[in-house]
Design a protein around this motif. Structure first.
Motif, short mmCIF file in Angstrom:
data_model
loop_
_atom_site.label_atom_id
_atom_site.label_comp_id
_atom_site.label_asym_id
_atom_site.label_seq_id
_atom_site.Cartn_x
_atom_site.Cartn_y
_atom_site.Cartn_z
N LEU A 108 0.80 -1.22 0.00
CA LEU A 108 0.00 0.00 0.00
C LEU A 108 0.84 1.28 0.00
CD1 LEU A 108 -2.82 -0.97 2.54
CD2 LEU A 108 -3.01 -0.84 0.06
N ALA A 124 -10.07 -3.18 -8.11
CA ALA A 124 -8.76 -3.76 -8.39
C ALA A 124 -8.93 -5.14 -9.02
CB ALA A 124 -7.95 -3.89 -7.10
N LEU A 140 -6.33 -4.31 0.16
CA LEU A 140 -7.21 -3.54 -0.72
C LEU A 140 -8.66 -3.55 -0.23
CD1 LEU A 140 -5.83 -4.54 -4.25
CD2 LEU A 140 -5.54 -2.36 -3.04
N PHE A 145 -11.82 -1.30 -1.76
CA PHE A 145 -11.81 -1.73 -3.16
C PHE A 145 -12.78 -2.88 -3.38
CE2 PHE A 145 -7.92 0.63 -3.27
CZ PHE A 145 -7.73 1.00 -4.60
#
Length: 283
Positions: A108, A124, A140, A145
Motif C-alpha cells: 500500500l 482492483a 485492498l 476496493f
C-alpha cells in the motif's frame, strides 16, 4: 554480531540483503543481513536453531514458505493471522518466535497519495492466488476496493475472497479470461481508482510471462507488478505502451523491508536514501 536474514527456496535472486545491508551501512550499525536457503521440510530445524542463537534477530520469509511457517511460531500478529501468510519472523519476549506480515503495508505504501484522495468507486483486478495475493486482497479490501481476483483455479480465488473479504461484492475469475481481448465499453472513470495488479510469479525471470490484454483495463488504471526480477517486466512494459501509469515491485519491496528492518535492528530505515537504493537495485 547481530544478524537477520531472508529464507526461501530458491533464495539467490532475493534483493533483501542488498536493501538491508545498504541501510545498515548508512546507519553505521554493527549488524549484517544474509540470505539462507531453507527448503520446506527444513523449516522446523532452521527456526529451532535460530531461536537458540542470541545474535539472530529475525528473518524475512519468501516463496514458497510464507504459508508454511505459521505452525512453527508461538504467535502470529495481525494482519498475518488473518492473511494466513507470514513474511517476517522475530524473537519476541523470552525469544518466543512471533510472525508478522509487512507485505500489506509495503504494497500500500506507493499508493498512499492515491488512497488519500476520495473516490466514488475503487476497483482492483488482482492476478494470482498465492501468499502475496492474499496480503494484497486483505489490504485492498480494507481500503474499500471491489476486487476481481483471478487465478488458474477460480474456485480457489472465490474461497480466498470469502475468507479475507467476505463483506464486499467481489468476484473470482479464471486468469485466462484476461488473456483475450474484450470490447467491453468502460464508463467515464473520472473519480474512480482502478488497479491492475500482478500478484503472481508470472513474468519473473525463469517463469512464463503473464499474458494480460490491456483492453481489460479501464481508462486511468494503474498497473502494479510485485515481481522484482526483472524490475521492468513485460506486464509493465505493455502497460506503459498502452498509456497506463505503472508501479514496479521495487516499491513494495522497499516498503515491506523498512517495516522489518526497524523490527530487527531497532532503528528506522534511512528512507532519505531511497533514490540511491533504487538505483542500486535496478542497475
Amino acid at each position: 554480531m547481530t544478524y537477520a536474514e531472508v529464507i526461501g527456496d530458491p533464495i539467490a535472486q532475493s534483493k533483501s540483503p542488498t536493501i538491508h545491508n545498504f541501510w545498515i551501512e548508512k546507519l553505521g550499525i554493527e549488524a549484517e543481513y544474509r540470505a539462507t536457503r531453507v527448503e520446506p521440510e527444513g523449516i522446523a530445524t532452521y527456526l529451532a536453531e535460530r531461536q537458540k542463537d542470541p545474535n539472530w534477530v529475525g528473518c524475512n520469509v519468501t516463496m514458497p514458505l510464507k504459508q508454511m511457517v505459521q505452525p512453527h511460531l508461538h504467535s502470529v500478529e495481525k494482519p498475518a493471522a488473518s492473511v494466513g501468510a507470514v513474511n517476517t519472523i522475530y524473537p519476541a519476549f523470552n525469544r518466543l518466535l512471533a510472525g508478522r506480515n509487512t507485505d500489506v503495508a509495503g504494497f500500500l505504501e506507493p499508493l498512499h497519495r492515491e488512497l488519500d484522495r476520495s473516490h466514488y468507486f475503487r476497483m482492483a483486478r488482482v492476478l494470482g492466488t498465492g501468499g502475496a495475493a492474499r496480503a494484497i486482497v486483505s489490504g485492498l479490501a480494507a481500503e474499500g476496493f471491489t476486487i476481481v481476483l483471478a487465478g488458474r483455479d477460480a474456485n480457489k480465488a472465490r474461497a480466498i475472497l470469502a475468507e479475507l473479504a467476505p463483506n464486499g461484492e467481489h468476484h473470482a475469475a479464471d486468469i485466462a479470461h484476461f488473456a483475450e481481448p474484450t470490447d467491453f465499453a468502460f464508463d467515464d472513470r473520472e473519480g474512480c481508482c482502478d488497479l491492475i495488479v500482478n500478484a503472481s510469479p508470472l513474468g519473473m525471470r525463469g517463469q512464463p510471462p503473464l499474458v494480460f490484454d490491456w483492453s481489460h483495463a479501464p481508462p486511468g488504471s494503474i498497473a502494479y507488478d510485485i515481481v522484482t526480477d526483472p524490475v521492468s517486466t513485460g506486464f509493465l512494459q505493455n502497460a506503459e505502451a498502452a498509456g497506463f501509469r505503472t508501479i514496479d515491485g521495487i516499491s513494495m519491496l522497499i516498503g515491506q523491508a523498512a517495516a522489518a528492518f526497524e523490527l530487527f535492528f531497532g532503528h528506522p530505515a534511512p528512507r532519505a536514501h531511497d533514490d540511491e537504493l533504487r538505483a542500486l537495485l535496478t542497475k
